[in-house]
Write a protein that holds these residues in place. Sequence first.
Motif, PDB file in Angstrom:
ATOM      1  N   UNK A  12      68.281  30.087   8.230  1.00  0.00           N
ATOM      2  CA  UNK A  12      68.909  31.482   8.239  1.00  0.00           C
ATOM      3  C   UNK A  12      67.815  32.232   8.004  1.00  0.00           C
ATOM      4  N   UNK A  13      67.703  33.460   8.312  1.00  0.00           N
ATOM      5  CA  UNK A  13      66.760  34.527   8.279  1.00  0.00           C
ATOM      6  C   UNK A  13      66.670  35.043   6.906  1.00  0.00           C
ATOM      7  N   UNK A  14      65.460  35.529   6.480  1.00  0.00           N
ATOM      8  CA  UNK A  14      65.444  35.904   5.194  1.00  0.00           C
ATOM      9  C   UNK A  14      66.226  37.092   4.899  1.00  0.00           C
ATOM     10  N   UNK A  15      66.837  36.975   3.615  1.00  0.00           N
ATOM     11  CA  UNK A  15      67.802  38.056   3.439  1.00  0.00           C
ATOM     12  C   UNK A  15      69.298  37.610   3.380  1.00  0.00           C
ATOM     13  N   UNK A  16      69.357  36.459   4.166  1.00  0.00           N
ATOM     14  CA  UNK A  16      70.590  36.037   4.622  1.00  0.00           C
ATOM     15  C   UNK A  16      71.200  34.937   3.487  1.00  0.00           C
ATOM     16  N   UNK A  17      72.268  34.516   3.806  1.00  0.00           N
ATOM     17  CA  UNK A  17      73.160  33.664   3.006  1.00  0.00           C
ATOM     18  C   UNK A  17      73.566  32.423   3.386  1.00  0.00           C
ATOM     19  N   UNK A  18      73.684  31.292   2.710  1.00  0.00           N
ATOM     20  CA  UNK A  18      74.076  30.073   3.022  1.00  0.00           C
ATOM     21  C   UNK A  18      75.151  29.581   1.812  1.00  0.00           C
ATOM     22  N   UNK A  19      76.128  28.600   2.105  1.00  0.00           N
ATOM     23  CA  UNK A  19      76.762  28.133   0.863  1.00  0.00           C
ATOM     24  C   UNK A  19      76.895  26.515   1.141  1.00  0.00           C
ATOM     25  N   UNK A 115      72.442  12.763  -0.561  1.00  0.00           N
ATOM     26  CA  UNK A 115      71.471  12.215   0.262  1.00  0.00           C
ATOM     27  C   UNK A 115      70.462  13.513   0.662  1.00  0.00           C
ATOM     28  N   UNK A 116      70.837  14.730   0.225  1.00  0.00           N
ATOM     29  CA  UNK A 116      70.220  16.049   0.436  1.00  0.00           C
ATOM     30  C   UNK A 116      70.622  16.699   1.679  1.00  0.00           C
ATOM     31  N   UNK A 117      70.493  17.922   1.780  1.00  0.00           N
ATOM     32  CA  UNK A 117      70.780  18.748   3.234  1.00  0.00           C
ATOM     33  C   UNK A 117      69.741  19.772   3.022  1.00  0.00           C
ATOM     34  N   UNK A 118      69.031  20.000   4.270  1.00  0.00           N
ATOM     35  CA  UNK A 118      67.913  20.887   4.484  1.00  0.00           C
ATOM     36  C   UNK A 118      68.576  22.486   4.678  1.00  0.00           C
ATOM     37  N   UNK A 119      67.556  23.319   3.729  1.00  0.00           N
ATOM     38  CA  UNK A 119      67.744  24.731   3.878  1.00  0.00           C
ATOM     39  C   UNK A 119      66.410  25.302   4.404  1.00  0.00           C
ATOM     40  N   UNK A 120      66.329  26.103   5.407  1.00  0.00           N
ATOM     41  CA  UNK A 120      65.261  26.663   5.884  1.00  0.00           C
ATOM     42  C   UNK A 120      65.362  28.058   6.150  1.00  0.00           C
ATOM     43  N   UNK A 121      64.662  28.951   5.547  1.00  0.00           N
ATOM     44  CA  UNK A 121      64.860  30.422   5.494  1.00  0.00           C
ATOM     45  C   UNK A 121      63.817  30.869   6.080  1.00  0.00           C
ATOM     46  N   UNK A 122      63.485  31.646   7.477  1.00  0.00           N
ATOM     47  CA  UNK A 122      62.483  32.206   8.030  1.00  0.00           C
ATOM     48  C   UNK A 122      62.385  33.516   7.767  1.00  0.00           C
ATOM     49  N   UNK A 123      61.139  34.003   7.853  1.00  0.00           N
ATOM     50  CA  UNK A 123      60.654  35.510   7.415  1.00  0.00           C
ATOM     51  C   UNK A 123      61.052  36.383   8.542  1.00  0.00           C
TER      52      UNK A 123
END
Length: 123
Positions: A12-19, A115-123
Amino acid sequence: QVQLVESGGGSVQSGGSLKLSCVASGENPTCMAWFRQAAGKEREWVGTKGRLGIAAYADSVNGRFTISRHIQKNTMWLQMDSLGPEDTAIYFCAAHSTLGRGCGSEAGTYVTWGQGTQVTVSS
């Protein structure tokens, strides 16, 4: 024996949301928590929510992240808003089923991990 499965990670881009979601199978945990681990860093506590208690959050996410649980569905969610690059990490769900152990911020409190889940936030 509790088993945990996370889902919902992504980019997601910076400022975005994830659940994120965490489903527990086997039994209903007393306490469930979210942790995260960024590349090259130690695992850090994000927040916890007991079966009946209020949620607690790390200062770094307080006001931006919200933990909720549906006891009957054995599910916990992590709503993440106003995400920034500093939130990029693998997110883990953790749980224990021991009464009286508490819902602390130490990883050692929890005996079962997803097991974990990856969250990546781009600027």
